[in-house]
Design a protein around this motif. Structure first.
Motif, PDB file in Angstrom:
ATOM      1  N   SER A  31     -45.098  45.278  24.797  1.00 37.12           N
ATOM      2  CA  SER A  31     -43.824  44.918  24.167  1.00 37.12           C
ATOM      3  C   SER A  31     -42.713  45.914  24.455  1.00 37.12           C
ATOM      4  CB  SER A  31     -44.012  44.744  22.656  1.00 37.12           C
ATOM      5  OG  SER A  31     -44.456  45.945  22.077  1.00 37.12           O
ATOM      6  N   VAL A  32     -43.036  47.101  24.890  1.00 31.36           N
ATOM      7  CA  VAL A  32     -42.016  48.057  25.332  1.00 31.36           C
ATOM      8  C   VAL A  32     -41.791  47.934  26.836  1.00 31.36           C
ATOM      9  CG1 VAL A  32     -41.541  50.523  25.634  1.00 31.36           C
ATOM     10  CG2 VAL A  32     -42.367  49.702  23.466  1.00 31.36           C
ATOM     11  N   GLY A  33     -42.862  47.790  27.597  1.00 39.20           N
ATOM     12  CA  GLY A  33     -42.763  47.795  29.052  1.00 39.20           C
ATOM     13  C   GLY A  33     -42.119  46.561  29.641  1.00 39.20           C
ATOM     14  N   ALA A  34     -42.369  45.397  29.062  1.00 41.73           N
ATOM     15  CA  ALA A  34     -41.800  44.159  29.620  1.00 41.73           C
ATOM     16  C   ALA A  34     -40.273  44.130  29.534  1.00 41.73           C
ATOM     17  CB  ALA A  34     -42.419  42.942  28.937  1.00 41.73           C
ATOM     18  N   PRO A  35     -39.650  44.376  28.367  1.00 39.10           N
ATOM     19  CA  PRO A  35     -38.185  44.385  28.347  1.00 39.10           C
ATOM     20  C   PRO A  35     -37.586  45.521  29.173  1.00 39.10           C
ATOM     21  CG  PRO A  35     -39.028  44.203  26.118  1.00 39.10           C
ATOM     22  CD  PRO A  35     -40.189  44.468  27.013  1.00 39.10           C
ATOM     23  N   LEU A  36     -38.273  46.660  29.217  1.00 39.19           N
ATOM     24  CA  LEU A  36     -37.777  47.782  30.009  1.00 39.19           C
ATOM     25  C   LEU A  36     -37.777  47.436  31.491  1.00 39.19           C
ATOM     26  CD1 LEU A  36     -36.892  50.759  29.622  1.00 39.19           C
ATOM     27  CD2 LEU A  36     -39.233  51.377  30.145  1.00 39.19           C
ATOM     28  N   ALA A  37     -38.842  46.819  31.978  1.00 31.33           N
ATOM     29  CA  ALA A  37     -38.917  46.425  33.389  1.00 31.33           C
ATOM     30  C   ALA A  37     -37.886  45.335  33.703  1.00 31.33           C
ATOM     31  CB  ALA A  37     -40.323  45.935  33.715  1.00 31.33           C
ATOM     32  N   ILE A  38     -37.707  44.389  32.786  1.00 32.80           N
ATOM     33  CA  ILE A  38     -36.699  43.338  33.001  1.00 32.80           C
ATOM     34  C   ILE A  38     -35.301  43.954  33.053  1.00 32.80           C
ATOM     35  CG2 ILE A  38     -35.602  41.334  31.906  1.00 32.80           C
ATOM     36  CD1 ILE A  38     -38.401  40.550  30.902  1.00 32.80           C
ATOM     37  N   SER A  67     -47.004  47.343  16.985  1.00 32.91           N
ATOM     38  CA  SER A  67     -47.951  47.792  15.965  1.00 32.91           C
ATOM     39  C   SER A  67     -48.133  46.758  14.862  1.00 32.91           C
ATOM     40  CB  SER A  67     -47.504  49.129  15.379  1.00 32.91           C
ATOM     41  OG  SER A  67     -46.229  48.993  14.810  1.00 32.91           O
ATOM     42  N   LEU A  68     -47.084  45.976  14.574  1.00 33.25           N
ATOM     43  CA  LEU A  68     -47.212  44.965  13.521  1.00 33.25           C
ATOM     44  C   LEU A  68     -47.910  43.703  14.004  1.00 33.25           C
ATOM     45  CD1 LEU A  68     -43.801  45.181  11.668  1.00 33.25           C
ATOM     46  CD2 LEU A  68     -46.047  45.805  10.793  1.00 33.25           C
ATOM     47  N   SER A  69     -47.777  43.371  15.288  1.00 34.16           N
ATOM     48  CA  SER A  69     -48.352  42.114  15.773  1.00 34.16           C
ATOM     49  C   SER A  69     -49.832  42.223  16.096  1.00 34.16           C
ATOM     50  CB  SER A  69     -47.601  41.636  17.017  1.00 34.16           C
ATOM     51  OG  SER A  69     -47.822  42.524  18.089  1.00 34.16           O
ATOM     52  N   ALA A  70     -50.375  43.413  16.095  1.00 38.15           N
ATOM     53  CA  ALA A  70     -51.811  43.574  16.327  1.00 38.15           C
ATOM     54  C   ALA A  70     -52.572  43.255  15.050  1.00 38.15           C
ATOM     55  CB  ALA A  70     -52.118  45.003  16.767  1.00 38.15           C
ATOM     56  N   ASP A 115     -57.527  43.872  11.404  1.00 32.88           N
ATOM     57  CA  ASP A 115     -58.928  43.627  11.076  1.00 32.88           C
ATOM     58  C   ASP A 115     -59.748  43.874  12.340  1.00 32.88           C
ATOM     59  OD1 ASP A 115     -61.264  42.856   9.887  1.00 32.88           O
ATOM     60  OD2 ASP A 115     -60.832  40.709   9.972  1.00 32.88           O
ATOM     61  N   PRO A 116     -60.728  44.783  12.313  1.00 32.55           N
ATOM     62  CA  PRO A 116     -61.496  45.088  13.531  1.00 32.55           C
ATOM     63  C   PRO A 116     -62.267  43.893  14.089  1.00 32.55           C
ATOM     64  CG  PRO A 116     -61.914  46.745  11.845  1.00 32.55           C
ATOM     65  CD  PRO A 116     -61.108  45.661  11.208  1.00 32.55           C
ATOM     66  N   GLU A 117     -62.685  42.947  13.235  1.00 28.64           N
ATOM     67  CA  GLU A 117     -63.458  41.809  13.717  1.00 28.64           C
ATOM     68  C   GLU A 117     -62.583  40.682  14.257  1.00 28.64           C
ATOM     69  OE1 GLU A 117     -64.191  43.031  10.462  1.00 28.64           O
ATOM     70  OE2 GLU A 117     -65.767  44.302  11.281  1.00 28.64           O
ATOM     71  N   LYS A 118     -61.345  40.601  13.842  1.00 27.97           N
ATOM     72  CA  LYS A 118     -60.456  39.513  14.237  1.00 27.97           C
ATOM     73  C   LYS A 118     -59.543  39.987  15.372  1.00 27.97           C
ATOM     74  CE  LYS A 118     -56.897  36.514  12.370  1.00 27.97           C
ATOM     75  NZ  LYS A 118     -55.976  36.301  11.251  1.00 27.97           N
ATOM     76  N   LYS A 119     -59.535  39.231  16.470  1.00 25.55           N
ATOM     77  CA  LYS A 119     -58.747  39.629  17.630  1.00 25.55           C
ATOM     78  C   LYS A 119     -57.278  39.296  17.484  1.00 25.55           C
ATOM     79  CE  LYS A 119     -58.606  39.591  22.592  1.00 25.55           C
ATOM     80  NZ  LYS A 119     -59.272  39.375  23.816  1.00 25.55           N
ATOM     81  N   GLY A 120     -56.934  38.140  16.969  1.00 27.40           N
ATOM     82  CA  GLY A 120     -55.543  37.751  16.790  1.00 27.40           C
ATOM     83  C   GLY A 120     -55.056  36.879  17.930  1.00 27.40           C
ATOM     84  N   SER A 121     -53.830  36.376  17.800  1.00 32.92           N
ATOM     85  CA  SER A 121     -53.267  35.479  18.804  1.00 32.92           C
ATOM     86  C   SER A 121     -52.581  36.269  19.918  1.00 32.92           C
ATOM     87  CB  SER A 121     -52.272  34.525  18.146  1.00 32.92           C
ATOM     88  OG  SER A 121     -51.179  35.245  17.630  1.00 32.92           O
ATOM     89  N   VAL A 122     -52.123  35.549  20.929  1.00 30.63           N
ATOM     90  CA  VAL A 122     -51.510  36.201  22.089  1.00 30.63           C
ATOM     91  C   VAL A 122     -50.184  36.852  21.710  1.00 30.63           C
ATOM     92  CG1 VAL A 122     -50.583  35.811  24.403  1.00 30.63           C
ATOM     93  CG2 VAL A 122     -52.646  34.628  23.681  1.00 30.63           C
ATOM     94  N   LEU A 123     -49.295  36.103  21.059  1.00 29.98           N
ATOM     95  CA  LEU A 123     -48.009  36.664  20.666  1.00 29.98           C
ATOM     96  C   LEU A 123     -48.083  37.462  19.370  1.00 29.98           C
ATOM     97  CD1 LEU A 123     -45.534  33.779  21.522  1.00 29.98           C
ATOM     98  CD2 LEU A 123     -45.970  35.881  22.790  1.00 29.98           C
ATOM     99  N   GLY A 124     -49.001  37.137  18.512  1.00 28.08           N
ATOM    100  CA  GLY A 124     -49.206  37.891  17.284  1.00 28.08           C
ATOM    101  C   GLY A 124     -48.180  37.624  16.205  1.00 28.08           C
ATOM    102  N   SER A 152     -36.685  46.749  23.981  1.00 33.67           N
ATOM    103  CA  SER A 152     -37.774  47.672  24.294  1.00 33.67           C
ATOM    104  C   SER A 152     -38.002  48.654  23.147  1.00 33.67           C
ATOM    105  CB  SER A 152     -37.441  48.426  25.581  1.00 33.67           C
ATOM    106  OG  SER A 152     -38.448  49.332  25.899  1.00 33.67           O
ATOM    107  N   ALA A 153     -36.932  49.112  22.523  1.00 29.77           N
ATOM    108  CA  ALA A 153     -37.084  50.020  21.382  1.00 29.77           C
ATOM    109  C   ALA A 153     -37.713  49.307  20.193  1.00 29.77           C
ATOM    110  CB  ALA A 153     -35.726  50.603  21.000  1.00 29.77           C
ATOM    111  N   LEU A 154     -37.335  48.063  19.964  1.00 28.30           N
ATOM    112  CA  LEU A 154     -37.946  47.292  18.876  1.00 28.30           C
ATOM    113  C   LEU A 154     -39.393  46.933  19.170  1.00 28.30           C
ATOM    114  CD1 LEU A 154     -35.042  44.882  17.916  1.00 28.30           C
ATOM    115  CD2 LEU A 154     -35.863  46.868  16.649  1.00 28.30           C
ATOM    116  N   GLY A 155     -39.788  47.012  20.445  1.00 28.08           N
ATOM    117  CA  GLY A 155     -41.150  46.687  20.830  1.00 28.08           C
ATOM    118  C   GLY A 155     -42.186  47.620  20.247  1.00 28.08           C
ATOM    119  N   ILE A 156     -41.789  48.830  19.897  1.00 24.71           N
ATOM    120  CA  ILE A 156     -42.742  49.770  19.288  1.00 24.71           C
ATOM    121  C   ILE A 156     -43.189  49.234  17.929  1.00 24.71           C
ATOM    122  CG2 ILE A 156     -43.046  52.117  18.427  1.00 24.71           C
ATOM    123  CD1 ILE A 156     -40.955  52.969  20.509  1.00 24.71           C
ATOM    124  N   ALA A 157     -42.217  48.835  17.119  1.00 24.19           N
ATOM    125  CA  ALA A 157     -42.557  48.317  15.793  1.00 24.19           C
ATOM    126  C   ALA A 157     -43.289  46.984  15.907  1.00 24.19           C
ATOM    127  CB  ALA A 157     -41.287  48.153  14.958  1.00 24.19           C
TER     128      ALA A 157
END
Length: 180
Positions: A97-104, A147-150, A153-162, A139-144
């Motif tokens: 989430s930081v690298g994609a907007p930075l590269a774009i 961490s929030l979109s992950a 829960d260790p057993e639950k993987k979550g969705s692609v976009l989160g 890119s700066a907002l990608g840090i927050a």
């Protein structure tokens, strides 16, 4: 070359620098400072300021508020450490989430520079500014967001976009803030 050899002028000599005047020794001032040290400054935080109190005063305040409610924790026990699986998941999401907007943003700046160098279009000055503002800000907002979109829960993987995880984690984060 002959002109240099036949030159009758002697090279100019620079005068030697004058020695700097010596100041009298400062032994008197140094001995006074050794005898009377300067006072040291200490920072004082308010006792109710968040994050500036010692752990013993935190546990004391927790006991005085409600001694029966310890949320399943002992009075001296700290928060649980973050599991390695969740930590790795957060790091990957943050990097994406930081690298994609930075590269774009860098790619768009190079593209706009190339268009202007090739005289294909006279790019207005506000366009690279706006491009930089939007992509580097995202890119700066990608840090927050990373961490929030992950999933926390260790057993639950979550969705692609989160998006669901981000909504759940946002509410959980603020509910913990209001509980303490």
């Amino acid at each position: 070359m002959k002109t240099l050899i036949c030159s009758k002028q002697s090279p100019q000599l620079l005068p030697l620098p004058k020695p700097y005047p010596r100041n009298p020794p400062l032994q008197h001032k140094i001995s006074q400072t050794l005898i009377q040290p300067t006072p040291t400054w200490k920072l004082h935080a308010q006792t109710n300021a968040k994050g500036f109190s010692s752990s013993s005063s935190k546990s004391l305040r927790a006991k005085t508020r409600n001694p029966n409610n310890n949320n399943g924790k002992e009075s001296g026990e700290e928060d649980e450490p973050l599991p390695q699986v969740v930590f790795n998941r957060m790091i990957v999401r943050i990097l994406v989430s930081v690298g994609a907007p930075l590269a774009i943003g860098i790619g768009l700046l190079n593209l706009l520079g190339l268009i202007k160098d090739q005289n294909l279009w006279d790019v207005p000055m506000w366009l690279p500014f706006l491009t930089t503002l939007l992509t580097f800000g995202a890119s700066a907002l990608g840090i927050a967001y990373g961490s929030l979109s992950a999933s926390w829960d260790p057993e639950k993987k979550g969705s692609v976009l989160g998006l669901e995880e981000a909504q759940h984690n946002w509410a959980e984060m603020w509910s913990e803030e209001n509980d303490s």
